[in-house]
Design an enzyme around this catalytic site. Structure first.
Site, PDB file in Angstrom:
ATOM      1  N   HIS A 149       6.449   6.350  15.235  1.00 54.63           N
ATOM      2  CA  HIS A 149       5.879   5.583  16.425  1.00 54.63           C
ATOM      3  C   HIS A 149       7.161   4.703  16.378  1.00 54.63           C
ATOM      4  O   HIS A 149       8.116   4.463  15.345  1.00 54.63           O
ATOM      5  CB  HIS A 149       4.518   4.060  15.549  1.00 54.63           C
ATOM      6  CG  HIS A 149       3.458   4.907  15.717  1.00 54.63           C
ATOM      7  ND1 HIS A 149       2.438   4.659  15.190  1.00 54.63           N
ATOM      8  CD2 HIS A 149       2.932   6.033  17.132  1.00 54.63           C
ATOM      9  CE1 HIS A 149       1.487   5.361  15.822  1.00 54.63           C
ATOM     10  NE2 HIS A 149       1.465   5.341  16.678  1.00 54.63           N
ATOM     11  N   TYR A 150       7.539   4.265  17.034  1.00 54.67           N
ATOM     12  CA  TYR A 150       8.440   3.241  17.259  1.00 54.67           C
ATOM     13  C   TYR A 150       7.708   2.417  18.729  1.00 54.67           C
ATOM     14  O   TYR A 150       7.306   2.886  19.766  1.00 54.67           O
ATOM     15  CB  TYR A 150       9.566   2.967  17.997  1.00 54.67           C
ATOM     16  CG  TYR A 150      11.198   2.632  17.623  1.00 54.67           C
ATOM     17  CD1 TYR A 150      11.569   1.637  16.363  1.00 54.67           C
ATOM     18  CD2 TYR A 150      11.780   1.948  19.026  1.00 54.67           C
ATOM     19  CE1 TYR A 150      13.085   1.180  16.503  1.00 54.67           C
ATOM     20  CE2 TYR A 150      12.188   0.619  18.659  1.00 54.67           C
ATOM     21  CZ  TYR A 150      12.522   0.614  17.479  1.00 54.67           C
ATOM     22  OH  TYR A 150      14.185  -0.061  17.081  1.00 54.67           O
TER      23      TYR A 150
ATOM     24  N   TRP B  66       0.609  -1.253   0.133  1.00 52.65           N
ATOM     25  CA  TRP B  66       0.251  -0.073   0.449  1.00 52.65           C
ATOM     26  C   TRP B  66       1.002   1.308  -0.146  1.00 52.65           C
ATOM     27  O   TRP B  66       0.516   2.171  -0.165  1.00 52.65           O
ATOM     28  CB  TRP B  66      -0.642   0.214   1.394  1.00 52.65           C
ATOM     29  CG  TRP B  66      -0.219   0.361   2.961  1.00 52.65           C
ATOM     30  CD1 TRP B  66      -0.165  -0.751   3.147  1.00 52.65           C
ATOM     31  CD2 TRP B  66       0.387   1.753   3.195  1.00 52.65           C
ATOM     32  NE1 TRP B  66       0.845  -0.558   4.787  1.00 52.65           N
ATOM     33  CE2 TRP B  66       0.584   1.170   4.369  1.00 52.65           C
ATOM     34  CE3 TRP B  66      -0.455   2.589   2.821  1.00 52.65           C
ATOM     35  CZ2 TRP B  66       1.393   1.894   5.466  1.00 52.65           C
ATOM     36  CZ3 TRP B  66       0.584   3.667   4.325  1.00 52.65           C
ATOM     37  CH2 TRP B  66       0.724   3.440   5.214  1.00 52.65           C
TER      38      TRP B  66
ATOM     39  N   PRO C 190       6.637   0.946  14.408  1.00 51.53           N
ATOM     40  CA  PRO C 190       4.989   1.075  13.389  1.00 51.53           C
ATOM     41  C   PRO C 190       5.217  -0.510  13.583  1.00 51.53           C
ATOM     42  O   PRO C 190       4.997  -1.428  13.289  1.00 51.53           O
ATOM     43  CB  PRO C 190       6.562   1.836  12.630  1.00 51.53           C
ATOM     44  CG  PRO C 190       7.395   0.674  12.330  1.00 51.53           C
ATOM     45  CD  PRO C 190       8.281   0.839  14.804  1.00 51.53           C
TER      46      PRO C 190
ATOM     47  N   TYR D  97       7.675  -1.362   8.392  1.00 49.50           N
ATOM     48  CA  TYR D  97       8.651  -0.386   8.236  1.00 49.50           C
ATOM     49  C   TYR D  97       8.976  -0.069   7.309  1.00 49.50           C
ATOM     50  O   TYR D  97      10.157  -0.218   6.699  1.00 49.50           O
ATOM     51  CB  TYR D  97       9.693  -1.844   8.447  1.00 49.50           C
ATOM     52  CG  TYR D  97       9.474  -2.044   9.876  1.00 49.50           C
ATOM     53  CD1 TYR D  97      10.082  -1.859  11.267  1.00 49.50           C
ATOM     54  CD2 TYR D  97       8.921  -3.475  10.369  1.00 49.50           C
ATOM     55  CE1 TYR D  97      10.166  -2.089  12.460  1.00 49.50           C
ATOM     56  CE2 TYR D  97       8.389  -4.284  11.733  1.00 49.50           C
ATOM     57  CZ  TYR D  97       8.701  -3.043  12.998  1.00 49.50           C
ATOM     58  OH  TYR D  97       8.849  -3.168  14.260  1.00 49.50           O
TER      59      TYR D  97
ATOM     60  N   HIS E  16       8.001   6.949   8.143  1.00 49.11           N
ATOM     61  CA  HIS E  16       6.311   7.851   7.829  1.00 49.11           C
ATOM     62  C   HIS E  16       6.288   8.128   9.307  1.00 49.11           C
ATOM     63  O   HIS E  16       6.631   8.368  10.210  1.00 49.11           O
ATOM     64  CB  HIS E  16       5.433   6.567   7.461  1.00 49.11           C
ATOM     65  CG  HIS E  16       4.979   5.720   8.265  1.00 49.11           C
ATOM     66  ND1 HIS E  16       5.356   4.694   8.385  1.00 49.11           N
ATOM     67  CD2 HIS E  16       4.234   5.724   9.884  1.00 49.11           C
ATOM     68  CE1 HIS E  16       5.033   3.876   9.276  1.00 49.11           C
ATOM     69  NE2 HIS E  16       4.581   4.684   9.969  1.00 49.11           N
TER      70      HIS E  16
HETATM   71  O1  G7M Z   1       3.242   3.974  12.133  1.00 48.04           O
HETATM   72  P1  G7M Z   1       2.049   2.832  11.668  1.00 48.04           P
HETATM   73  O2  G7M Z   1       3.169   2.265  10.998  1.00 48.04           O
HETATM   74  O3  G7M Z   1       2.135   1.906  13.382  1.00 48.04           O
HETATM   75  O4  G7M Z   1       1.010   3.363  11.053  1.00 48.04           O
HETATM   76  C1  G7M Z   1       0.945   3.381   9.808  1.00 48.04           C
HETATM   77  C2  G7M Z   1      -0.484   4.708   9.303  1.00 48.04           C
HETATM   78  O5  G7M Z   1      -0.369   4.344   8.226  1.00 48.04           O
HETATM   79  C3  G7M Z   1      -1.185   4.457  10.190  1.00 48.04           C
HETATM   80  O6  G7M Z   1      -1.928   5.277  11.378  1.00 48.04           O
HETATM   81  C4  G7M Z   1      -2.678   4.139   9.556  1.00 48.04           C
HETATM   82  O7  G7M Z   1      -3.842   4.095   9.686  1.00 48.04           O
HETATM   83  C5  G7M Z   1      -1.824   4.610   7.766  1.00 48.04           C
HETATM   84  N1  G7M Z   1      -2.118   3.818   7.257  1.00 48.04           N
HETATM   85  C6  G7M Z   1      -2.514   1.851   6.393  1.00 48.04           C
HETATM   86  N2  G7M Z   1      -2.597   1.473   5.751  1.00 48.04           N
HETATM   87  C7  G7M Z   1      -2.868   0.281   5.347  1.00 48.04           C
HETATM   88  C8  G7M Z   1      -2.788   2.874   4.753  1.00 48.04           C
HETATM   89  C9  G7M Z   1      -3.801   3.170   3.536  1.00 48.04           C
HETATM   90  O8  G7M Z   1      -3.866   2.547   2.917  1.00 48.04           O
HETATM   91  N3  G7M Z   1      -3.844   4.700   3.507  1.00 48.04           N
HETATM   92  C10 G7M Z   1      -3.239   5.674   4.045  1.00 48.04           C
HETATM   93  N4  G7M Z   1      -3.659   6.529   3.733  1.00 48.04           N
HETATM   94  N5  G7M Z   1      -2.848   4.867   5.142  1.00 48.04           N
HETATM   95  C11 G7M Z   1      -2.296   3.915   6.085  1.00 48.04           C
END
Ligand code: G7M
Length: 320
Positions: A244-245, A151, A247, A250, A253
């Site tokens: 985040h850690y 994604w 997250p 990996y 972001h």
């Molecule tokens: O830091 P961590 O890996 O936990 O956070 C990942 C962030 O990516 C979260 O806030 C999710 O809501 C966001 N996120 C995850 N996915 C699968 C998507 C997506 O497909 N599109 C968007 N825009 N955000 C996502």
């Protein structure tokens, strides 16, 4: 079909599957977790013969229109009366142009990792020294299934969510995109939630950040401030930028959340690190060799279902 092994679907056919009719065929198996204060509930079940996670949440009221809701009530059921206090349930009168009452998110097909992630689970505090990172965490990150980052790459390559991108800076090393997070429906500004994805694949977590990344982090900060102001009228002083850690993914972001947003697990101390603190620690890092972020011990909560838990336990990183 919404199957793990099926051919990938085109966007159009997948979108067509998530409809009123298809959701009516969802068969619930069990509740993974729920929050009684926010009305958020994660349900595991089956959709189109695939495991699926459905997240249902009441939509946040737009503050400017909150008063209108009281003029559109169909029924009120007073269940507590203790003057001057009253509690009731209320039903909103359906009108064609009203805002939706619910926000529903679906993961289908849901993997075991998804199911574990959203399941209520016991958590323990972990002390991750640089040695434990080297011996336990690094192997876990390197063995991380690349497909879980599909994604992220689809967004960066412009194949998915292209129309939602709010800002893009080009460049393999200095590039990044800003877009609304999956969790935010762009209704309530107090719930504003943006995600910044960097273009480079070389930063797996904040432990990989070095002094050379300071300009990248500063330009993310500036672009977030400009974008939030221009697109949503939200000023820099209202934004919490953090990383985040550990997250879930990996690929480096940054989370951008309105300070009025109700605290959620990912905002808790231990898991969330303010972007400004990371920049400061990089600035204080020695010019050569590992940064303070690489040398630091991190203390954070880890769920027993997390892929790192057993390794951490064996390494003695879990506090009894
Ligand atoms: O830091 P961590 O890996 O936990 O956070 C990942 C962030 O990516 C979260 O806030 C999710 O809501 C966001 N996120 C995850 N996915 C699968 C998507 C997506 O497909 N599109 C968007 N825009 N955000 C996502």
């Amino acid at each position: 079909m919404c199957s793990l092994n099926a051919e990938p679907l085109s966007d159009a056919s997948r979108a067509a599957e998530i409809s009123v009719d298809s959701l009516a065929k969802f068969t619930p198996t069990r509740i993974l977790s729920e929050s009684t204060s926010t009305g958020s509930i994660y349900i595991l079940g089956t959709l189109h013969d695939s495991p699926a996670i459905v997240h249902i949440q009441k939509t946040v009221l737009e503050s400017a229109k909150a008063g209108d809701v009281l003029r559109g009530l169909e029924k009120i059921d007073l269940f507590l009366e203790n003057q001057p206090y009253f509690s009731s349930h209320a039903w909103i009168r359906p009108t064609p142009d009203r805002a939706p009452d619910l926000q529903i998110k679906i993961i289908c097909p849901a993997t075991e990792t998804h199911i574990k992630k959203y399941s209520e689970q016991e958590r323990f505090i972990v002390c991750e020294t640089p040695e434990i990172y080297r011996d336990v965490v690094l192997g876990y990150i390197n063995g991380f299934d690349e497909s879980r980052l599909g994604w992220v790459y689809a967004i960066l390559d412009g194949r998915k969510e292209a129309e939602r991108i709010l800002y893009r800076k080009e460049g393999d090393e200095e590039g990044f995109v800003i877009l609304p997070d999956l969790k935010w429906d762009q209704t309530s500004m107090n719930a504003l939630y943006l995600t910044v994805l960097v273009q480079t694949r070389s930063i797996k977590s904040l432990r990989d950040l070095t002094r050379s990344h300071i300009p990248l982090l500063n330009s993310i900060k500036e672009a977030v401030y400009d974008t939030a102001k221009q697109k949503y009228g939200v000023g820099a002083g209202k934004l919490r930028l953090f990383v985040h850690y550990q997250p879930s993914y990996y690929h480096f972001h940054v989370h951008v959340v309105h300070i009025q947003s109700e605290a959620f697990a990912g905002m808790l101390v231990g898991q969330a690190h303010m972007l400004d603190d990371l920049i400061t620690l990089l600035e204080l890092s020695p010019p050569d060799g590992p940064s303070l972020l690489a040398q630091k011990t991190y203390t954070y909560p880890l769920g027993v279902e997390h892929g790192l838990f057993e390794g951490m336990k064996a390494a003695g990183a879990i506090l009894d």
